[in-house]
Write a protein that holds these residues in place. Structure first.
Motif, short mmCIF file in Angstrom:
data_model
loop_
_atom_site.label_atom_id
_atom_site.label_comp_id
_atom_site.label_asym_id
_atom_site.label_seq_id
_atom_site.Cartn_x
_atom_site.Cartn_y
_atom_site.Cartn_z
N ILE A 213 -24.64 -41.35 0.33
CA ILE A 213 -24.58 -41.85 -1.06
C ILE A 213 -23.64 -43.07 -1.09
N ALA A 214 -22.53 -42.94 -0.36
CA ALA A 214 -21.59 -44.05 -0.15
C ALA A 214 -21.29 -44.82 -1.43
N CYS A 215 -20.99 -44.09 -2.49
CA CYS A 215 -20.60 -44.77 -3.73
C CYS A 215 -19.09 -44.91 -3.76
N ILE A 216 -18.62 -45.78 -4.62
CA ILE A 216 -17.18 -45.93 -4.82
C ILE A 216 -16.92 -45.52 -6.26
N GLY A 217 -16.49 -44.28 -6.45
CA GLY A 217 -16.47 -43.73 -7.80
C GLY A 217 -15.22 -44.01 -8.60
N SER B 185 -20.59 -44.05 -10.67
CA SER B 185 -21.40 -42.96 -10.12
C SER B 185 -21.03 -41.68 -10.88
N PRO B 186 -21.71 -41.45 -12.00
CA PRO B 186 -21.31 -40.34 -12.87
C PRO B 186 -21.16 -39.00 -12.16
N ALA B 187 -22.05 -38.70 -11.19
CA ALA B 187 -21.96 -37.40 -10.51
C ALA B 187 -20.65 -37.26 -9.75
N CYS B 188 -20.18 -38.37 -9.21
CA CYS B 188 -18.94 -38.36 -8.41
C CYS B 188 -17.77 -37.93 -9.29
N THR B 189 -17.67 -38.49 -10.49
CA THR B 189 -16.60 -38.12 -11.41
C THR B 189 -16.80 -36.72 -11.96
N GLU B 190 -18.03 -36.44 -12.40
CA GLU B 190 -18.26 -35.19 -13.13
C GLU B 190 -18.14 -33.97 -12.22
N ARG C 42 -13.83 -42.12 -2.50
CA ARG C 42 -15.07 -41.56 -1.96
C ARG C 42 -15.52 -40.36 -2.78
N PHE C 43 -16.72 -39.90 -2.49
CA PHE C 43 -17.28 -38.74 -3.19
C PHE C 43 -16.76 -37.47 -2.50
#
Ligand code: PLP
Length: 478
Positions: free
Chosen positions: A98-102, A108-113, A354-355
């Motif tokens: 996924i390699a998002c930067i939350g 990246s809403p899923a990363c925070t939530e 990171r996630f």
């Protein structure tokens, strides 16, 4: 690399990883290489044309493994554990994909939530007071920091912001610099070096207070120090209590410290980096009595709760002090939903993150609370077993009460004899331990670290200690 190659490479790597971990006790725990060992083993420059992945995999064993200290070997007893489990490793693969930067919710809403909910799950597992949990509907909430050191610094900066705001209200004529100059924080002589460092990084005075004969910071000691500073015109603002000190796994008297901090409006941060994982077991929660009096609490699932590094869980009763202290808001980071969910960039030092909640989610679901509790209880049981072996040998003494998975012990006699003992043990490379020193008494620390550790492994470690003591004492008397 194309997807088909990736699949082959990754499958081979998964086999390699499983074989590595399942057979880890056969490897020498401490490498015997010398500094500079690696450079001659690989080319001087990066390849112009791509290498084959098969060659890279082969080089892991040739180049890397000879220089690896095997932290997950049952022969590894140094420091405190660092966690490792298959669900967390798999989660890290997904996180890498996924390699998002939350840094903000929209990034990246899923990363925070998932992080918000996982910190609630975890907080409930520890029976944290509801004021720390986002699900309580109050101000409180949790965040995953990289390390306990970051959590201590973030809490200090929040405490500093709170103290400055309060003093400004009382003395609007004082400048920030004048106020900061008067601020003073407190910790114990037994707290981790990262606490002292937080004081240096935060630009405030931090006093190191003496611990009692069980290496615990007591309320009266803190009260006296605070009063002395108030009398001298200083402003007490922050204190760090440690639950599970690094040297001897002692537990500061949180209940007493909490009363003193609340009386004086001092922010109390609790550093339970290692031992906090044990609070998922109700029978160890007596050691966190008084937690409701703290402002922030932190422990590392990446130490003892089977979530690979990095995953340091931190809860704050009022994160606004931290959020506002760090709040810079350039246009390119703004989004329409600001304020409806946390933007975690405001809760931490770096921007990027990171996630990490994925590995917490995978571990909690695939082990279940019951198996995580079993893991903790097993390690503590093994520590008590090692303690009994030490106590059965008249030449040795146990130097601190064994409460968790750490045994502090020494040969009766001089520090020099114990230094020699440890040097010989580590020199042989069969097991690995590190020492500590309290009040000038040098001792060895044996931490139960590996999730593969069994009673037979502890027997092997004890035989190594005992046989090395035989050799040492025989050469000394010869
Ligand atoms: N606090 C305590 C009590 C520790 O034992 C340690 C490390 O062992 C730390 C803080 C530092 O942890 P981290 O590496 O997560 O910053």
């Amino acid at each position: 690399m194309e997807a088909n190659q990736f699949k082959d490479f990754a499958k081979e790597m998964v086999d390699y990883v499983a074989n590595y971990l399942e057979n880890i006790r056969d490897r020498r725990v401490l490498p015997s290489v010398e500094p500079g060992y690696l450079r001659p083993l690989i080319p001087e420059t990066a390849p112009q044309q791509p290498d084959k992945w098969e060659d890279v995999l082969e080089d892991v064993e040739r180049v890397i493994m000879p220089g690896v200290t095997h932290w997950h070997s049952p022969r590894f007893h140094a420091y405190f554990p660092t966690a490792n489990s298959y669900p967390a490793i798999v989660a890290d693969i997904l996180s890498g994909a996924i390699a998002c930067i939350g840094f903000s919710w929209i990034a990246s809403p899923a990363c925070t939530e998932l992080e918000v909910v996982m910190l609630d799950w975890l907080g409930k597992m520890l029976d944290l007071p509801p004021e720390f949990l986002a699900s309580s509907g109050g101000k409180g909430g949790g965040v995953i920091q990289g390390t306990a050191s970051e959590a201590t610094l973030v809490a200090l900066l929040g405490a500093k912001a709170r103290a400055i705001a309060k003093v400004k209200g009382e003395h609007p004529e004082w400048t920030d610099a004048e106020i900061v100059d008067k601020l003073v924080g407190y910790t114990s002589s037994q707290s981790h070096s990262s606490v002292e460092r937080a004081g240096l990084l935060g630009g405030v005075k931090l006093r190191s207070l003496p611990a009692d004969d069980k290496h615990r910071l007591r309320g009266d000691t803190l009260r006296e120090a605070i009063q002395k500073d108030i009398d001298a015109g200083l402003i007490p603002f922050y204190a760090v209590a440690t639950l599970g000190t690094t040297s001897s796994c002692a537990f500061d008297k949180l209940d007493e410290l909490g009363d003193v901090c609340n009386e004086h409006d001092v922010w109390l941060h609790v550093d339970a980096a290692y031992a906090g994982s044990a609070f998922i077991c109700p029978e160890f929660r007596y050691l966190m009595a008084g937690i409701e009096k703290a402002d922030s609490f932190n422990f590392n699932p990446h130490k003892w709760m089977l979530v690979n590094f990095d995953c340091s869980a931190m809860w704050l009763k009022n994160p606004n002090w931290v959020v506002n202290a760090f709040n810079v808001d350039p246009l390119y980071l703004k989004h329409d939903q600001q304020g409806s969910a946390p933007d975690y960039r405001h809760w931490q030092i770096p921007l990027g993150r990171r996630f990490r909640a994925l590995k917490l989610w995978f571990v909690l679901r695939l082990y279940g609370i019951e198996n995580l509790q079993k893991h903790i209880r097993k390690h503590i049981g093994l520590a008590h077993y090692f303690e009994s072996l030490v106590k059965d040998d008249d030449r040795f003494e146990v130097t601190a009460e064994v409460l968790m998975g750490l045994v502090c012990f020494r040969l009766k006699g001089s520090n020099e004899t114990n230094e020699m003992l440890l040097k010989r043990i580590n020199g042989k490379g069969v097991i690995h331990l590190v020492p500590s020193k309290i009040n000038d008494v040098y001792f060895l620390r044996l931490a139960i670290c590996s999730r593969f550790s069994e009673k037979e492994d502890i027997d092997i470690s004890w035989r190594e200690v005992s046989a090395t003591a035989d050799e040492l004492l025989n050469t000394k008397t010869a």
